[in-house]
Design a protein around this motif. Structure first.
Motif, PDB file in Angstrom:
ATOM      1  N   UNK A   1       0.144 120.504  95.518  1.00 42.36           N
ATOM      2  CA  UNK A   1       1.437 119.842  95.315  1.00 42.36           C
ATOM      3  C   UNK A   1       2.185 119.707  96.642  1.00 42.36           C
ATOM      4  N   UNK A   2       2.305 120.827  97.361  1.00 43.01           N
ATOM      5  CA  UNK A   2       3.004 120.772  98.646  1.00 43.01           C
ATOM      6  C   UNK A   2       2.227 119.923  99.652  1.00 43.01           C
ATOM      7  N   UNK A   3       0.886 119.911  99.536  1.00 43.86           N
ATOM      8  CA  UNK A   3       0.092 119.065 100.428  1.00 43.86           C
ATOM      9  C   UNK A   3       0.409 117.592 100.195  1.00 43.86           C
ATOM     10  N   UNK A   4       0.524 117.200  98.933  1.00 46.85           N
ATOM     11  CA  UNK A   4       0.845 115.813  98.607  1.00 46.85           C
ATOM     12  C   UNK A   4       2.259 115.450  99.064  1.00 46.85           C
ATOM     13  N   UNK A   5       3.203 116.364  98.838  1.00 49.81           N
ATOM     14  CA  UNK A   5       4.586 116.098  99.255  1.00 49.81           C
ATOM     15  C   UNK A   5       4.686 115.962 100.768  1.00 49.81           C
ATOM     16  N   UNK A   6       4.013 116.849 101.485  1.00 46.02           N
ATOM     17  CA  UNK A   6       4.061 116.786 102.950  1.00 46.02           C
ATOM     18  C   UNK A   6       3.301 115.573 103.483  1.00 46.02           C
ATOM     19  N   UNK A   7       2.233 115.180 102.807  1.00 51.20           N
ATOM     20  CA  UNK A   7       1.489 113.999 103.236  1.00 51.20           C
ATOM     21  C   UNK A   7       2.361 112.752 103.120  1.00 51.20           C
ATOM     22  N   UNK A   8       3.082 112.648 102.020  1.00 47.63           N
ATOM     23  CA  UNK A   8       3.958 111.484 101.828  1.00 47.63           C
ATOM     24  C   UNK A   8       5.112 111.490 102.820  1.00 47.63           C
ATOM     25  N   UNK A   9       5.583 112.682 103.187  1.00 50.55           N
ATOM     26  CA  UNK A   9       6.704 112.790 104.129  1.00 50.55           C
ATOM     27  C   UNK A   9       6.234 112.838 105.582  1.00 50.55           C
ATOM     28  N   UNK A  10       4.902 112.647 105.789  1.00 50.60           N
ATOM     29  CA  UNK A  10       4.311 112.685 107.141  1.00 50.60           C
ATOM     30  C   UNK A  10       4.568 114.016 107.844  1.00 50.60           C
ATOM     31  N   UNK A  11       4.477 115.112 107.068  1.00 52.41           N
ATOM     32  CA  UNK A  11       4.528 116.468 107.616  1.00 52.41           C
ATOM     33  C   UNK A  11       3.138 117.081 107.497  1.00 52.41           C
ATOM     34  N   UNK A  12       2.849 118.066 108.319  1.00 48.84           N
ATOM     35  CA  UNK A  12       1.499 118.642 108.344  1.00 48.84           C
ATOM     36  C   UNK A  12       1.399 120.037 107.736  1.00 48.84           C
ATOM     37  N   UNK A  13       2.521 120.738 107.602  1.00 54.63           N
ATOM     38  CA  UNK A  13       2.469 122.133 107.165  1.00 54.63           C
ATOM     39  C   UNK A  13       1.781 122.321 105.832  1.00 54.63           C
ATOM     40  N   UNK A  14       2.165 121.506 104.847  1.00 58.93           N
ATOM     41  CA  UNK A  14       1.580 121.638 103.518  1.00 58.93           C
ATOM     42  C   UNK A  14       0.098 121.328 103.499  1.00 58.93           C
TER      43      UNK A  14
END
Length: 497
Positions: A414-427
């Motif tokens: 879930x956090x991976x998908x959210x961070x991917x959409x927000x162009x963040x790498x942490x998730x």
């Protein structure tokens, strides 16, 4: 009054960070156990020679048995050319040689005190505790962070883990390396340092050390490539991304080299016990099943036999006839086909393995030195609350282990998908890390059963509780610091690396 207490708490947190608190706590519970006479550790089950002889260490003469019952503190150092070949290819040699060097500098060139080996492990271990805690709680210094720090110590400074330090087993190197590689990735996720590259280097070095530490770790290269795949999403230059890819290839190469260099004797031992402690157990009619698979049914009498038997055995496993008439007729492919045709038996063996998944204690050897007043084979219970709780109450079902792995992967997807959409790498980094650790937990029991049956099962599964504990503490820290769905805090601070 309440305000005054709060002020004191703030002042305390300014000079005693959660990471330093965890480091000091771990030192307090491990140093007396390992270094004060009479020492605690693990007695030799017959495996110590793999790390001893090739490093110039030998047993001193004794009128007592030096196996199983008591911890041996002092050994001899060879004063002449060492004609012993390296028994196994292992990065553990680097640690042992460093311990011998320190021993010769500060103690003796003739006698080796095993506490110097424990000292080397202890130094790296405390560093791992510090970095792991910092990577989990950064940048917070709230009460939750100190709770997380205490949990880190309860999990990883548990006596059943740290007793390994006073032994020649390879497991302490595996534990420490796993802590460092996990902490390195989480330090990148939580932006603990201004530059990512030192943590990337630490991840690669720790992973290569872990994989080459023990020959059975060769398949783990695939899991840790998955764990490190999230680094490819870092916003770096193409040249840096190529370096990351090269590092993952290096990890794969380390696994391949470790597998290729497996000693033929150990392959034979594992192959033998994969039958006697695997295919022949958890079944009511082993003779019929052997005959059905093209083997002489008489070999069913070898059920539960060790390659190196401790008592009388009717058949000597090293006999050339056993090699010709039995070992040459089956292998890994045969075992896979056998279990495919006997799924119920395989399921029972997997549940047998699942019962030992959180067992980190070596039950076959003693933890005390001779002269301690303890009986032969006695076990220490100091600071073992966490391991005892987990070994007693963790469900001993392989299906549960698989469901738990799927649950953790789903949560962090879930956090991976959210961070991917927000162009963040942490998730994304966190998701691949958890996925890699969960593949260890799912596939290592399968590899252990097919590779060596239930012989020395708790030691073969050692990386499973380590990976579970790392995932547990990550989940708890994310929940307490309210970043389960958001890997990065909005207000992060960084330190120089």
């Amino acid at each position: 009054m309440k305000t005054g207490i709060q002020r004191q708490a703030v002042r305390l947190s300014q000079w005693l960070s959660p990471a330093l608190f965890a480091c000091l706590f771990a030192a307090v519970v491990t140093i007396p156990l390992l270094f004060l006479t009479p020492i605690h550790g693990l007695a030799d089950n017959g495996d110590f020679y793999r790390a001893m002889l090739s490093n110039g260490i030998y047993r001193l003469p004794s009128q007592h048995s030096q196996y199983l019952s008591f911890v041996i503190q002092k050994f001899g150092l060879m004063q002449y050319f060492n004609e012993n070949n390296v028994a196994v290819f292992s990065s553990q040699t680097l640690v042992v040689k460093l311990a011998v060097l320190l021993n010769e500098l500060f103690y003796s060139r003739h006698i080796f005190d095993i506490r110097f080996l424990a000292a080397v492990y202890e130094g790296f271990f405390l560093g791992a505790i510090y970095l792991l805690t910092k990577a989990l709680v950064h940048p917070h210094r709230n009460i939750s962070s100190y709770i997380i720090a205490a949990l880190v110590v309860l999990m990883f400074a548990d006596g059943t883990m740290t007793l390994y330090f006073n032994s020649f087993f390879a497991e302490p190197g595996m534990l420490i390396a796993a802590m460092y590689l996990f902490a390195a990735l989480m330090a990148i996720v939580h932006k603990c340092y201004r530059h990512d590259w030192p943590m990337i280097v630490l991840f690669v070095v720790s992973t290569v050390f872990l994989i080459t530490n023990k020959q059975q770790n060769a398949p783990l290269a695939l899991s840790f490539i998955v764990a490190g795949a999230g680094l490819l999403f870092l916003p770096t230059l193409s040249a840096h991304r190529l370096a990351i890819i090269a590092s993952l290839v290096l990890i794969l190469g380390a696994g391949g080299l470790t597998y290729k260099l497996i000693n033929s004797e150990f392959s034979t031992v594992n192959q033998y016990q994969a039958l006697t402690h695997g295919a022949l157990i958890e079944t009511s009619d082993p003779s019929r099943k052997l005959e059905k698979q093209g083997l002489n049914e008489a070999y069913a009498l070898m059920r539960n036999e060790n390659y190196y038997p401790k008592t009388f055995t009717a058949v000597k496993p090293s006999d050339p006839n056993i090699q010709k008439q039995l070992l040459n007729k089956y292998g890994t492919g045969w075992l896979i086909r056998y279990y495919a045709e006997n799924p119920k038996q395989f399921a029972q063996l997997m549940d047998l393995a699942a019962k030992d998944v959180m067992q980190t204690r070596v039950s076959a050897v003693g933890d005390f030195a001779r002269g301690s007043g303890k009986k032969a084979g006695a076990q220490s219970t100091f600071f073992t609350g966490y391991s005892r709780f987990m070994s007693n109450y963790f469900p001993g079902r392989y299906a549960f282990d698989c469901l738990l792995a799927v649950a953790f992967i789903a949560i962090y997807s879930v956090s991976a998908w959210l961070d991917y959409r927000a162009k963040r790498t942490g998730g994304l980094i966190r998701f691949f890390l958890v996925t890699g650790l969960m593949t260890v937990c799912v596939f290592v029991p399968i590899i252990s059963i097919i590779g060596d049956g239930d012989a020395d099962l708790a030691k073969h599964l050692f990386m499973v509780p380590v990976c579970y504990n790392l995932t547990f503490i990550l989940f708890v820290s994310d929940v307490l610091n309210k970043r389960l769905w958001l890997a990065n805090d909005s207000e992060e601070t960084t330190d120089d690396a």
